[in-house]
Enzyme design. Structure first.
Site: not given
Length: 277
Positions: A118, A186, A50, A88
């Site tokens: 991740k 999510e 993100s 990530d």
């Protein structure tokens, strides 16, 4: 145990042992200062892709690169003393094959010191998760809304409603069986998140899921009110630092234009001040 012993970051086995216990506290961080702020309060700090949208102005996470993730991972690592850091894996760095995923996951862990990586995906990525975990790469899974797949999901929509519920449950079961030590859920219905949490033996970490999950995560810029381009429904704002920053910058600009800043206390004289006796 010595009273002066340094508290060490949780290991994947420690996170796994928290299943059903006190909820795990997780936040994203992308810089050293925010790592230092979050570290005393969190179990897990995620260096999320993100960062591409929050700090680099990208329209989605798809444009994030390995170099970006490594750079931000290194920055965050400098600010951590006790939280576990998870980084990530960016779009295109693991989908081609388990071997590709291993090369890139190993680079992330080697160059950042991350405790785990991740990656997004359920049933389709389960073989890759198993391949990595069998080779000493701890994996946090991510199912439900997977932002790297927005082009196939049709945008940032809730996942797991109606007949789609079985797909998300299958994803959860697959990543747990493959060896993931936890899984991010999510933007799934709360009832489904609760069902998954009860059904699988690994901790669930919710973001737009349910208070019944084994932990929660938010993007730090969302919860501090720093990222104001849009506000996801699931992101509670605990502060409005963006508004505070806007006012501070406006005040600074006004004082510069009126020559109120710098004032006498902010500039230097011709002679050094006399030392205090």
């Amino acid at each position: 145990m010595s009273a002066t012993a340094k508290k060490t970051a949780p290991m994947p086995s420690d996170i796994l042992a928290r299943k059903g216990g006190t909820p795990l506290v997780c936040l994203t961080a992308y810089t050293t200062p925010f790592a230092q702020l979050t570290d005393p309060h969190c179990d897990i700090i995620l260096v999320g892709d993100s960062v591409g949208m929050v700090h680099h102005g990208l329209p989605s996470t798809i444009g994030v690169t390995m170099d970006m993730m490594v750079m931000h991972g290194q920055a965050v690592a400098r600010g951590l003393k006790q939280a576990m850091m998870v980084v990530d894996m960016p779009f295109g760095s693991y989908e081609e094959s388990p071997e590709q995923a291993l090369r890139n996951a190993a680079r992330i862990m080697r160059e950042t010191g991350a405790g785990a990586v991740k990656l997004e995906g359920g049933v389709t990525m389960a073989p890759t998760i198993e391949f990595l975990t069998n080779r000493s790469i701890p994996v946090m899974a991510h199912i439900g809304l997977t932002p790297q797949a927005i082009n196939t999901l049709g945008g940032y929509k809730v996942q797991g409603r109606g007949e789609d519920r079985e797909r998300i449950m299958a994803d959860a079961e697959a990543v747990a069986k493959a060896g993931a030590f936890s899984v991010v859920l999510e933007k799934v219905p709360a009832s489904l998140a609760d069902e998954i949490t009860a059904a699988i033996p690994i901790p669930t970490i919710g973001i737009g899921a349910s208070a019944g999950c084994d932990g929660q995560i938010l993007v730090i810029d969302d919860m501090l009110g720093l990222f104001t381009a849009f506000k996801p429904k699931f992101a509670k704002r605990y502060a409005t630092l963006g508004d505070d920053a806007d006012k501070a910058i406006a005040d600074y600009a006004d004082e510069v234009r009126s020559r109120a800043f710098p004032a006498a206390e902010h500039v230097f004289g011709d002679k050094a001040p006399e030392p205090k006796k």
